[in-house]
Write a protein that holds these residues in place. Structure first.
Motif: not given
Length: 173
Positions: A150-170
């Motif tokens: 955050x001190x470096x300007x990162x985006x804030x998300x409210x509770x990051x949950x599941x992730x999937x990688x498919x077809x060259x995209x996350x």
């Protein structure tokens, strides 16, 4: 099996705490600790086809924080990680080379231009150009990787949950 039956059932990972989501990788399953205390707060590599209990293989370079899930782009070996906090970040791990996929740098997603960093009010269809900021200390003594981000300007998300990688995209929630 192909008919939905159980082929085997056994522990493949022990010694971790509050494991939550995980994800596929070219090396096996990534299991993530949704905890931060003492030696906990890491991502672990495990062999889902192991026939017996295995010692955990901790991946310190993926950071020590309240992990939710991790996925890996099989072509680039870049790992993407979510964090389950009210002010979490979305991370990627950039390996130096494919021969040693766990040596490299942890980064957090940030807007390309300064401005909106809290995405709670993001509107449907709204796009943000992004960049990645380096995390200098991916294994802090206190739960503060996201605070450095955050001190470096990162985006804030409210509770990051599941992730999937498919077809060259996350994709992540």
């Amino acid at each position: 099996d192909a008919n939905g039956g159980v082929k085997s059932s056994n522990y493949v990972l022990v010694g971790t705490a509050l494991n939550c989501g995980g994800g596929r990788s070219p090396w096996g399953w990534l299991s993530c600790e949704e905890a931060f205390a003492g030696t906990h707060g890491y991502t672990f590599l495990c062999d889902p086809e192991a026939s017996s209990v295995q010692m955990p293989r901790r991946i310190p370079s993926y950071g020590k924080f309240v992990h939710e899930t991790a996925v890996v782009d099989p072509a680039t070996r870049i790992a993407y990680l979510t964090e389950d906090q009210a002010d979490s970040c979305f991370y990627r791990f950039m390996p130096k080379n494919s021969a040693d996929p766990f040596a490299g740098k942890l980064q957090a997603m940030a807007p390309r231009k300064s401005g909106k960093t809290n995405l709670d009010k993001l509107k449907t269809g709204e796009a943000i150009d992004v960049r990645w900021v380096d995390i200098a200390n991916p294994e802090p003594a206190q739960d503060e990787v996201r605070l450095e981000a955050h001190a470096n300007g990162a985006l804030k998300f409210n509770r990051g949950e599941g992730a999937w990688f498919e077809g060259g995209a996350v994709y992540f929630t």
